[in-house]
Design a protein around this motif. Sequence first.
Motif, PDB file in Angstrom:
ATOM      1  N   LEU A   1      46.332  15.370 -17.607  1.00 38.74           N
ATOM      2  CA  LEU A   1      44.934  14.998 -17.855  1.00 38.74           C
ATOM      3  C   LEU A   1      44.012  15.543 -16.780  1.00 38.74           C
ATOM      4  O   LEU A   1      43.025  16.213 -17.062  1.00 38.74           O
ATOM      5  N   ASN A   2      44.333  15.252 -15.528  1.00 42.61           N
ATOM      6  CA  ASN A   2      43.510  15.728 -14.412  1.00 42.61           C
ATOM      7  C   ASN A   2      44.317  15.616 -13.120  1.00 42.61           C
ATOM      8  O   ASN A   2      45.457  15.139 -13.112  1.00 42.61           O
ATOM      9  N   LYS A   3      43.724  16.038 -12.035  1.00 36.92           N
ATOM     10  CA  LYS A   3      44.426  16.045 -10.749  1.00 36.92           C
ATOM     11  C   LYS A   3      44.717  14.627 -10.247  1.00 36.92           C
ATOM     12  O   LYS A   3      45.728  14.406  -9.573  1.00 36.92           O
ATOM     13  N   PHE A   4      43.825  13.681 -10.587  1.00 35.95           N
ATOM     14  CA  PHE A   4      44.042  12.300 -10.133  1.00 35.95           C
ATOM     15  C   PHE A   4      45.326  11.739 -10.736  1.00 35.95           C
ATOM     16  O   PHE A   4      46.168  11.190 -10.019  1.00 35.95           O
ATOM     17  N   TRP A   5      45.477  11.863 -12.060  1.00 33.82           N
ATOM     18  CA  TRP A   5      46.683  11.336 -12.693  1.00 33.82           C
ATOM     19  C   TRP A   5      47.916  12.108 -12.243  1.00 33.82           C
ATOM     20  O   TRP A   5      49.011  11.539 -12.127  1.00 33.82           O
ATOM     21  N   TYR A   6      47.747  13.402 -11.997  1.00 31.46           N
ATOM     22  CA  TYR A   6      48.884  14.194 -11.530  1.00 31.46           C
ATOM     23  C   TYR A   6      49.395  13.686 -10.191  1.00 31.46           C
ATOM     24  O   TYR A   6      50.603  13.508  -9.988  1.00 31.46           O
ATOM     25  N   ARG A   7      48.453  13.408  -9.272  1.00 27.46           N
ATOM     26  CA  ARG A   7      48.863  12.916  -7.948  1.00 27.46           C
ATOM     27  C   ARG A   7      49.474  11.524  -8.042  1.00 27.46           C
ATOM     28  O   ARG A   7      50.464  11.218  -7.367  1.00 27.46           O
ATOM     29  N   GLN A   8      48.907  10.673  -8.899  1.00 24.84           N
ATOM     30  CA  GLN A   8      49.409   9.311  -9.004  1.00 24.84           C
ATOM     31  C   GLN A   8      50.818   9.262  -9.603  1.00 24.84           C
ATOM     32  O   GLN A   8      51.680   8.518  -9.124  1.00 24.84           O
ATOM     33  N   LEU A   9      51.038  10.053 -10.627  1.00 18.27           N
ATOM     34  CA  LEU A   9      52.327   9.984 -11.334  1.00 18.27           C
ATOM     35  C   LEU A   9      53.408  10.823 -10.678  1.00 18.27           C
ATOM     36  O   LEU A   9      54.578  10.688 -11.027  1.00 18.27           O
ATOM     37  N   ARG A  10      53.038  11.702  -9.731  1.00 19.19           N
ATOM     38  CA  ARG A  10      54.039  12.488  -9.027  1.00 19.19           C
ATOM     39  C   ARG A  10      54.461  11.856  -7.705  1.00 19.19           C
ATOM     40  O   ARG A  10      55.191  12.466  -6.931  1.00 19.19           O
ATOM     41  N   GLN A  11      53.997  10.623  -7.466  1.00 16.98           N
ATOM     42  CA  GLN A  11      54.436   9.926  -6.261  1.00 16.98           C
ATOM     43  C   GLN A  11      55.932   9.669  -6.334  1.00 16.98           C
ATOM     44  O   GLN A  11      56.459   9.305  -7.389  1.00 16.98           O
ATOM     45  N   PRO A  12      56.672   9.837  -5.218  1.00 22.45           N
ATOM     46  CA  PRO A  12      58.123   9.602  -5.249  1.00 22.45           C
ATOM     47  C   PRO A  12      58.507   8.211  -5.725  1.00 22.45           C
ATOM     48  O   PRO A  12      59.485   8.043  -6.451  1.00 22.45           O
TER      49      PRO A  12
END
Length: 382
Positions: free
Chosen positions: A34-45
């Motif tokens: 969707l966007n960079k925000f969701w990418y960063r949130q969901l790629r957290q270890p």
Amino acid sequence: MAKFQLPLPIIPDELLQETFLRSSAKAVGRCMCLNKFWYRQLRQPETCIHHMRRQKVLDQHVLFHVGYSLLLMGSDSLYIVNAASGEEVNVQHPFGVGIHGWFRIVGVSNGNICFKFSRERDDTRLLVWNPTTQCSREISDPHRDHGRLFFPVYGFGHVPNSDAYTVIHMCKRDIADAYVFFSRYCSRRSTWFHCVDCLPGVEKIDPNSVFNNGQAYWITGTGDSYATPKSVLCYSVEDESFSEVSIPVGAIYTVHNLLTHKEKVALLAHTHNEFGYVAAIWHLNEDADGNRILEQYCRFASRSIRENPILFVDDNLLLLVNNSKERELLVNYRYRELVLTEYDIKHGTRNLLVRRAWRYPETPHPITVRSTLKYFTGMFPV
């Protein structure tokens, strides 16, 4: 007249987190786009680890590598089978090996698959690939520096409570040589670490490995043709050290496999005696003094001792039977099939999951199941 528009509701972060944990890896992967925000949130270890723990309960699959003779390595295929429904999906691997190339599966961990492959004969490489995210990483193969005279074994798995993985490579100049050339790849640093270890008494190391809780395991052999299992060799990633666990005399059967059962490393030994086919499961436990030992967990009747891999999903066995029989009434025609059966140890019942038949008159070569592994979809980075 102006349109009246209700504001979008504010969803608490805790509710969003629980929603993603209950969603499939494919759905979460779409949200990451969707966007960079969701990418960063969901790629957290932490998110990847918690999601994988849920997937291991809800979404269990079997990955198996099917091929023909060694002369037709370029025609090999990968399939993912749902262990509950038997639904089968053909997997297009991310590299083209061509008619002169080949590949094999080193291991599977948290949704990532590690391959060793070659596009041209001895030009070998390693590749870690996530079928869900379609991301991959190509890694140099340290065995290229040693040549054909060495005997290589590999291991692949993730470090506990982390999204980092480790690739292990070992090789020996000779089976009787006590010195082992050891290499370990760390995904965080993207580099190999090399050393030479002395493992006295360790002769042949079986190439099939199991990676569990940050430790890699192999079966070692001895005796005539090194067919008699001697011990379970263990390497700890955290301690960077080797250890051995002797295989009891009662566990020395005809065929042996290492696997995981009830979150433990287990030795599956099966053979044939006057009562028919018999199999036993031995768990790797610790005694009162903290020493590792193999203890028999259960013993049950088995249908076959074919050397195809056998693995666990929940408390049931998944048996792969590779049948090949020729029909004499049809010229140059063979009927070959692959049968995937679920076996309930407690009740002694079997449930057919997959029956796949090959009818290719132009390829009169027997089918070989090269590897069979448990597989869980995940979002872990490569």
